[in-house]
Design a protein around this motif. Structure first.
Motif, PDB file in Angstrom:
ATOM      1  N   PHE B   9     -14.305   3.172   2.327  1.00 11.40           N
ATOM      2  CA  PHE B   9     -13.590   4.388   2.553  1.00 11.40           C
ATOM      3  C   PHE B   9     -12.836   4.843   1.304  1.00 11.40           C
ATOM      4  N   ARG B  67     -13.978  15.964   5.785  1.00  6.33           N
ATOM      5  CA  ARG B  67     -14.420  15.296   4.362  1.00  6.33           C
ATOM      6  C   ARG B  67     -14.240  16.048   3.391  1.00  6.33           C
ATOM      7  N   VAL B  87     -11.055   6.540   9.686  1.00  5.66           N
ATOM      8  CA  VAL B  87     -12.036   6.964   8.978  1.00  5.66           C
ATOM      9  C   VAL B  87     -13.365   6.571   9.673  1.00  5.66           C
ATOM     10  N   TYR B 112      -9.053   8.553  -0.492  1.00  7.17           N
ATOM     11  CA  TYR B 112     -10.224   8.639   0.268  1.00  7.17           C
ATOM     12  C   TYR B 112     -11.285   8.836  -0.892  1.00  7.17           C
ATOM     13  N   THR B 116     -15.911  11.079   2.092  1.00 10.26           N
ATOM     14  CA  THR B 116     -15.795   9.950   3.215  1.00 10.26           C
ATOM     15  C   THR B 116     -15.019  10.786   4.378  1.00 10.26           C
ATOM     16  N   HIS B 118     -12.679  11.347   7.367  1.00  4.89           N
ATOM     17  CA  HIS B 118     -11.456  10.962   7.699  1.00  4.89           C
ATOM     18  C   HIS B 118     -10.666  11.749   8.560  1.00  4.89           C
TER      19      HIS B 118
END
Lengths: 157, 157
Positions: B9, B67, B87, B112, B116, B118
């Motif tokens: 992540f 993201r 995540v 991050y 990714t 999250h």
């Protein structure tokens, strides 16, 4: 230190004096764009590091300054302790007359402008950690200059 | 949280597990390049901000993830308090099966990876400040996704 007094040398990274905007459904305030990250030169890239600095002992003799021709350099204190800033106005040969010292509070970071002469990191009181944003990649990104004569920083206010 | 577990992540920003190099005439240890700053897209630029987040209350219902397609996003806690990370593995539509939660310690930051999924910033215990390095400039840099069904984060270890 005040953002206004430090402006010739860089940005002060702090919430004071800045209006945040509300994000994340009202759970968070974003104090946006407090300092830019200025990276130049072929292959340069911004990166995040941690510096852990021993404290300097006052009075401290300032003999050498450095500058980074290819990037800004930002420091934010991670242990909530004040630290000492020594910077110089001139891009040519500096003398004691052109130098200023500041005491950053434990909730103030700084970002030196690219090419601004400054002393290396000067922690106060105890070994302290700082988050640092500067440059990786090829190229010579640190000039050093000895002062014509050392100056003593005797106290911080 | 461990850097290894978080690796899919992003990066954990911490001194643990990294060998520093000595700089500034031995007064400072540099833990170099703990996280890159990845900025893409026309006119994009890295910038430094401070977020001040209210704490979440556990159990916390995770309903939405976000993201950033044009940048990494780094957070480092400035008040020494742990915070909660949520995540997701998949770049497509996520479900509770693909989600992981971590508890970052008060001396651990995270970056991050670009793209990714999250959760937005989740402080724990008290209103907390974070230093943030992400992207300014034109372009849509935040996608949001609702989960198929909410998941409850009930505790952190």
């Amino acid at each position: 230190m005040s953002a206004e007094a430090f402006a010739p040398f860089g940005h002060v990274i702090e919430t004071a004096g800045h209006l945040p905007r509300s994000i994340n459904e009202g759970t968070c305030e974003r104090f946006d764009d407090l300092a830019p990250v200025n990276i130049v030169g072929e292959g340069g890239r911004p990166l995040i590091s941690i510096f852990q600095a021993k404290p300097c002992v006052l009075p401290h003799a300032v003999r050498t300054l450095e500058r980074h021709p290819l990037s800004s350099q930002a420091f934010y204190p991670l242990d909530g302790r004040p630290f000492l800033i020594v910077v110089a106005y001139e891009s040519g040969r500096n003398s004691p007359r052109t130098i200023r010292a500041f005491r950053a509070a434990g909730d103030q970071g700084v970002s030196y402008h690219r090419n601004t002469w400054h002393h290396s990191l000067l922690a106060l009181g105890a070994t302290s950690r700082f988050l640092v944003v500067d440059r990786g990649g090829p190229g010579a990104n640190c000039d050093e200059q000895e002062l014509e004569e050392p100056i003593l920083v005797t106290t911080t206010v």
